[in-house]
Write a protein that holds these residues in place. Sequence first.
Motif, PDB file in Angstrom:
ATOM      1  N   LEU A  44       0.826  -1.199   0.000  1.00  0.00           N
ATOM      2  CA  LEU A  44       0.000   0.000   0.000  1.00  0.00           C
ATOM      3  C   LEU A  44       0.869   1.262   0.000  1.00  0.00           C
ATOM      4  O   LEU A  44       0.600   2.230  -0.734  1.00  0.00           O
ATOM      5  N   SER A  45       1.920   1.264   0.810  1.00  0.00           N
ATOM      6  CA  SER A  45       2.833   2.406   0.829  1.00  0.00           C
ATOM      7  C   SER A  45       3.525   2.583  -0.524  1.00  0.00           C
ATOM      8  O   SER A  45       3.783   3.715  -0.960  1.00  0.00           O
ATOM      9  N   HIS A  46       3.801   1.466  -1.190  1.00  0.00           N
ATOM     10  CA  HIS A  46       4.416   1.522  -2.512  1.00  0.00           C
ATOM     11  C   HIS A  46       3.476   2.177  -3.532  1.00  0.00           C
ATOM     12  O   HIS A  46       3.919   2.967  -4.377  1.00  0.00           O
ATOM     13  N   LEU A  47       2.182   1.872  -3.449  1.00  0.00           N
ATOM     14  CA  LEU A  47       1.219   2.411  -4.415  1.00  0.00           C
ATOM     15  C   LEU A  47       0.889   3.875  -4.172  1.00  0.00           C
ATOM     16  O   LEU A  47       0.325   4.530  -5.051  1.00  0.00           O
ATOM     17  N   THR A  48       1.207   4.395  -2.993  1.00  0.00           N
ATOM     18  CA  THR A  48       0.953   5.811  -2.731  1.00  0.00           C
ATOM     19  C   THR A  48       2.033   6.717  -3.312  1.00  0.00           C
ATOM     20  O   THR A  48       1.884   7.942  -3.290  1.00  0.00           O
ATOM     21  N   GLN A  49       3.113   6.144  -3.827  1.00  0.00           N
ATOM     22  CA  GLN A  49       4.191   6.951  -4.384  1.00  0.00           C
ATOM     23  C   GLN A  49       3.742   7.637  -5.679  1.00  0.00           C
ATOM     24  O   GLN A  49       2.822   7.184  -6.363  1.00  0.00           O
ATOM     25  N   LEU A  50       4.442   8.716  -5.994  1.00  0.00           N
ATOM     26  CA  LEU A  50       4.175   9.406  -7.255  1.00  0.00           C
ATOM     27  C   LEU A  50       4.734   8.598  -8.420  1.00  0.00           C
ATOM     28  O   LEU A  50       5.860   8.107  -8.343  1.00  0.00           O
ATOM     29  N   PRO A  51       4.011   8.444  -9.508  1.00  0.00           N
ATOM     30  CA  PRO A  51       4.555   7.749 -10.692  1.00  0.00           C
ATOM     31  C   PRO A  51       5.696   8.568 -11.303  1.00  0.00           C
ATOM     32  O   PRO A  51       5.587   9.786 -11.453  1.00  0.00           O
ATOM     33  N   VAL A  52       6.772   7.894 -11.646  1.00  0.00           N
ATOM     34  CA  VAL A  52       7.940   8.565 -12.219  1.00  0.00           C
ATOM     35  C   VAL A  52       8.322   7.995 -13.584  1.00  0.00           C
ATOM     36  O   VAL A  52       9.249   8.494 -14.214  1.00  0.00           O
ATOM     37  N   LEU A  53       7.615   6.980 -14.041  1.00  0.00           N
ATOM     38  CA  LEU A  53       7.985   6.326 -15.299  1.00  0.00           C
ATOM     39  C   LEU A  53       7.467   7.061 -16.527  1.00  0.00           C
ATOM     40  O   LEU A  53       7.925   6.791 -17.642  1.00  0.00           O
ATOM     41  N   GLY A  54       6.492   7.963 -16.353  1.00  0.00           N
ATOM     42  CA  GLY A  54       5.965   8.691 -17.503  1.00  0.00           C
ATOM     43  C   GLY A  54       5.193   7.790 -18.444  1.00  0.00           C
ATOM     44  O   GLY A  54       4.297   7.045 -18.037  1.00  0.00           O
ATOM     45  N   LYS A  55       5.547   7.832 -19.727  1.00  0.00           N
ATOM     46  CA  LYS A  55       4.851   7.029 -20.729  1.00  0.00           C
ATOM     47  C   LYS A  55       5.390   5.608 -20.821  1.00  0.00           C
ATOM     48  O   LYS A  55       4.844   4.790 -21.552  1.00  0.00           O
ATOM     49  N   SER A  56       6.462   5.297 -20.117  1.00  0.00           N
ATOM     50  CA  SER A  56       7.080   3.977 -20.197  1.00  0.00           C
ATOM     51  C   SER A  56       6.648   3.117 -19.017  1.00  0.00           C
ATOM     52  O   SER A  56       5.887   3.549 -18.147  1.00  0.00           O
ATOM     53  N   SER A  57       7.157   1.894 -18.975  1.00  0.00           N
ATOM     54  CA  SER A  57       6.863   0.958 -17.888  1.00  0.00           C
ATOM     55  C   SER A  57       8.100   0.112 -17.630  1.00  0.00           C
ATOM     56  O   SER A  57       9.053   0.112 -18.404  1.00  0.00           O
ATOM     57  N   LEU A  58       8.083  -0.607 -16.526  1.00  0.00           N
ATOM     58  CA  LEU A  58       9.228  -1.446 -16.174  1.00  0.00           C
ATOM     59  C   LEU A  58       9.367  -2.594 -17.160  1.00  0.00           C
ATOM     60  O   LEU A  58       8.392  -3.263 -17.502  1.00  0.00           O
TER      61      LEU A  58
END
Length: 584
Positions: free
Chosen positions: A556-570
């Motif tokens: 849950l703490s992980h999902l509260t982070q701001l997305p930083v990947l932009g248009k890409s993904s892991l």
Amino acid sequence: MSVTVPGYSPSFKKPAETLRLRRKRARNPADPGAGAAVSPAGPTELGPRRAALAAGLRLRPFPAPSPTSRSGGVAASSLRRNPFARLDNSPRPALGPGPVTDPTWPPASPLQDTGEPFLDFHQENNVTWKEEFSERTAVKQLSIAPHQQHSKYDIPSSESVEFPVDWSIKTRLLFTSSQSFTWADHLKAQEEAQGFVQHCRAKEVHLPKNIQDPRLSSELRCAFQQNLIYWLHPSLPWLQLFPRIGADRKIAGKTSPWSNDEGLRQILMSEWSISFTSLYNLLKTKLCPYFYVCTYQFTVLFRAAGLAGNDVITAVLSPTTRGLREAMKNEGIEFSLPLIKENGQRKQKVSETSLHVAESECKTEPEEEQLISDEDEEESFSWLEEMGVQDKIKKPDISLKLRKEKNKVQMDHRPESIVLVKGINTFTLLNFLINCKSLVATSGPQAGLPPTLLSPIAFRGATMQMLKARTVNVKTPVYSGYKDQFSLEITGPIMPHSLHSLTMLLKSAQKGSFSAGLYTHEPTSIFNTCTQMEKISNKAILEKELANCGLHLKTLSHLTQLPVLGKSSLRFMEMDNYACNWKS
């Protein structure tokens, strides 16, 4: 002596005689008494060979004489070199004497001890062999450690670094490790049932940092079963309901009784509407963290307040079209285009800078295009002036509107057309999607089939589904031979919480060292775009309210982070000694 065959060229020799000459020992120039041992061919046979050796050229070696040689040569203990052998199959230099570590290698043969040296292949090409060996070793070291080459998105290894949150849906995960994955095979009936119970009761499992023997850990196997569960609606076992975009070919030919039965279609849509409303109510009360709505044209991600840096409920749609956006406006849904707004601000800054630097420069291309379009418009209505009725007829003012929407039309069906809906407008979006006729295909293999709902927790009308997991053990070639490589493959709609929870579990089971290849459903990669407009002041309170949503607190703490990947993904992840490196 060689026998001349009548009727043939004088230089022709029988094959047996030629082979016998090749088996003769080479003449030693330093030994004057060795003239009797020279082959009948005389010094003319060895002259070019000695000249080539002096020039540093590689020569084809003479075969080593055997004890049963017909030429009566001295028996040698050195074995004949295999012409089909490869140098890179030879053992490591550190394991024994060799041309790199031991200057006395190769060992001397009895012929060298008797004062009659024999032309050896390794003596002729010693320098060349060393160079090739060093180059081959360097290439092998690069191929063994490909993770040392990172992309521009990589984070340097650190004990406190985790991979960023990824809101895309994965279709396949391939974990590889030097430790075995046999603990994930053949779960007992009791362990499988315990995993179901732990998931339904949202039991939080805390595993030790390092499990000595994972095969004997029942707690690990139950947690693994728990993390493979997801919830789906509708459930039609003979159809693959994810992904839906571009799935016509996979669904074609399957039985679809609702395609020609309007009553059955209405029943399916009615049940789907109830399930969709149930999911939204769970999301609104913070009992469900997020869920996906997958249609045949676009995908919608609903997120609860507190996730991805937002303090209200959010919904993102992608890809969209001008017609869909116009329909949403007509229903009173307020939305924004995050990427288009960002591009507009960037263009405005660039234009202001260019005007400040040189005001006297020529007009930009957009201005030129605007002038051209104005001229075309004037020419198109010039016939009114010829008739003398230009004042009585009002020209339609549609050019300005088309210019404003030109960029928006060009982005249709692209990931950049992502739409963001926030707050109370998400409820209006819910009603819009339920009543939207274009939500369901009217023709084709997916005709009449309701969209797919994917959720990490149970909801009304949902069916419990399992991600498919299988282990594979292979042998991979290394420099000195082969080594065991163990892999764990997981397939299915892998949502963000499953990716994080499985990674935490494998940290304990694989002693903090493994790598993973991640395969993404590409239309969902755009969901990693940051949609936060303002900084959240009550983040801790929102996380506390989401504690009962059914996810592990670390996830849950992980999902509260701001997305930083932009248009890409892991795309790739590597865990080394509990530190994570990743690529997108």
